[in-house]
Design a protein around this motif. Sequence first.
Motif, mmCIF file in Angstrom:
data_model
loop_
_atom_site.group_PDB
_atom_site.id
_atom_site.type_symbol
_atom_site.label_atom_id
_atom_site.label_comp_id
_atom_site.label_asym_id
_atom_site.label_seq_id
_atom_site.Cartn_x
_atom_site.Cartn_y
_atom_site.Cartn_z
ATOM 1 N N HIS A 40 8.399 1.061 -1.398
ATOM 2 C CA HIS A 40 7.897 -0.222 -1.909
ATOM 3 C C HIS A 40 8.235 -0.357 -3.391
ATOM 4 C CE1 HIS A 40 4.132 -3.095 -1.930
ATOM 5 N NE2 HIS A 40 5.194 -3.639 -2.504
ATOM 6 N N HIS A 72 9.872 -9.624 -2.795
ATOM 7 C CA HIS A 72 9.058 -10.606 -2.076
ATOM 8 C C HIS A 72 9.953 -11.622 -1.361
ATOM 9 C CE1 HIS A 72 5.274 -9.313 -3.869
ATOM 10 N NE2 HIS A 72 5.855 -9.291 -5.050
ATOM 11 N N GLU A 96 9.444 -7.431 1.269
ATOM 12 C CA GLU A 96 7.989 -7.558 1.323
ATOM 13 C C GLU A 96 7.671 -8.975 1.773
ATOM 14 O OE1 GLU A 96 5.645 -6.701 -2.218
ATOM 15 O OE2 GLU A 96 3.810 -6.602 -1.014
ATOM 16 N N HIS A 114 0.421 -9.113 2.582
ATOM 17 C CA HIS A 114 1.774 -8.618 2.315
ATOM 18 C C HIS A 114 2.120 -7.467 3.261
ATOM 19 C CE1 HIS A 114 1.835 -10.181 -2.135
ATOM 20 N NE2 HIS A 114 1.573 -11.117 -1.250
ATOM 21 N N HIS A 154 -1.109 -2.605 0.452
ATOM 22 C CA HIS A 154 -2.295 -2.777 -0.412
ATOM 23 C C HIS A 154 -3.397 -3.673 0.182
ATOM 24 C CE1 HIS A 154 -0.245 -6.527 -1.313
ATOM 25 N NE2 HIS A 154 0.726 -5.921 -1.971
ATOM 26 N N ASP A 216 4.993 0.431 -5.450
ATOM 27 C CA ASP A 216 4.972 -1.021 -5.658
ATOM 28 C C ASP A 216 5.448 -1.305 -7.099
ATOM 29 O OD1 ASP A 216 4.635 -3.697 -5.231
ATOM 30 O OD2 ASP A 216 2.454 -3.604 -4.914
HETATM 31 ZN ZN LIG Z 1 2.387 -7.052 -2.400
#
Ligand SMILES: [Zn+2]
Length: 341
Positions: A40, A72, A96, A114, A154, A216
């Motif tokens: 991620h 994203h 994502e 997400h 998350h 992330d």
């Molecule tokens: Zn996210």
Amino acid sequence: MKKRHVLLCSLFLLFFACAQRYEFEATNFDQNRWFKGNTHSHSTNSDGDAPPLSVAHWYKGHGYHFLVVSDHDTLTDVASMQSLVDSTFILIPGVEVSASNRNVPGRKKTKSLHINALNVTQTIKAIYDTTIIGTLQKNIDAITAAGGLVQINHPNYRWSISADEMKHLNGYHLFEIYNGHPNVNNLGSKLHPGTERLWDNLLSSGIKVYGVASDDAHTVAGDFIPLNANPGRGWVMVHAAALTTSDIISALQHGKFYASTGVELTRLSIDQDTLKIRIKQRWDEAYRTAFIGSNGLVLKTTEANPAVFTLSGNLQYVRASIVSSNGFRAWIQPVFVRKKS
Ligand SMILES: [Zn+2]
Ligand SMILES: [Zn+2]
């Protein structure tokens, strides 16, 4: 007569004990084939601060074997980073898929729904349904249809996804028990369970899901400070036959990995009914291992290294959570107990 009765009872119990055979579903690991990776991360193709090549360069330069740049709602082309790929480092494409509850009637606040699509070759557009469960399931289905492996990200970011919601979902194999972004509330609150409690809740409900630690990462070019989402905080160590996308993805899907924020394991073995975890000793650091079963019940804690636990047939699963005296963590995947057929 009484003696004979006792003997018969003993024989019956012995037969019963032998008939009740159990097996423990897990993989033995040794240190030779563990590949370090992050599933991620972000680049300037979404809200990261560094171009994809710079992000990948950071990870390769810091000893990682694989990386997923998961922007994203955008597939970052791994072909643009091929100059970094060699026998020690690969790039696995990912997205994502970043939905929210925006179409849920009467919503009070925005939630971030997400989901990482690992190993997909196309961008997957987020789908918005009228319920949180519907939104999550439709995106999971879209990722699966595209051939991707599903990682729920998350859950506690904006307190977005509860265990009760995740219990209604099908088709996911991974979720983040640790995410290195500073706003994701890994540890929970009085009102919201932390991610480890979420995990036990799911596992106790019979859902087979594996826990991932990830970065992330958003800030690779900028300052490295606690409140930036820097790389290098959470990762997975994957036990795979070879450093190929298919082997890594298959190993992740089947739970052949552990998650870490700094505690390294050298060996994980199950011999008969003995689960043994050998931790790599770093300086004079101490390690406390908790063996945890259904509903989050702590079955044993130990500071011994290796940490050893005796499995038994009356358990549903056992997982281990290790914390070092410096606050670093590792989580092994649950060992599932099942009756032999
Ligand atoms: Zn996210
Ligand atoms: Zn992200």
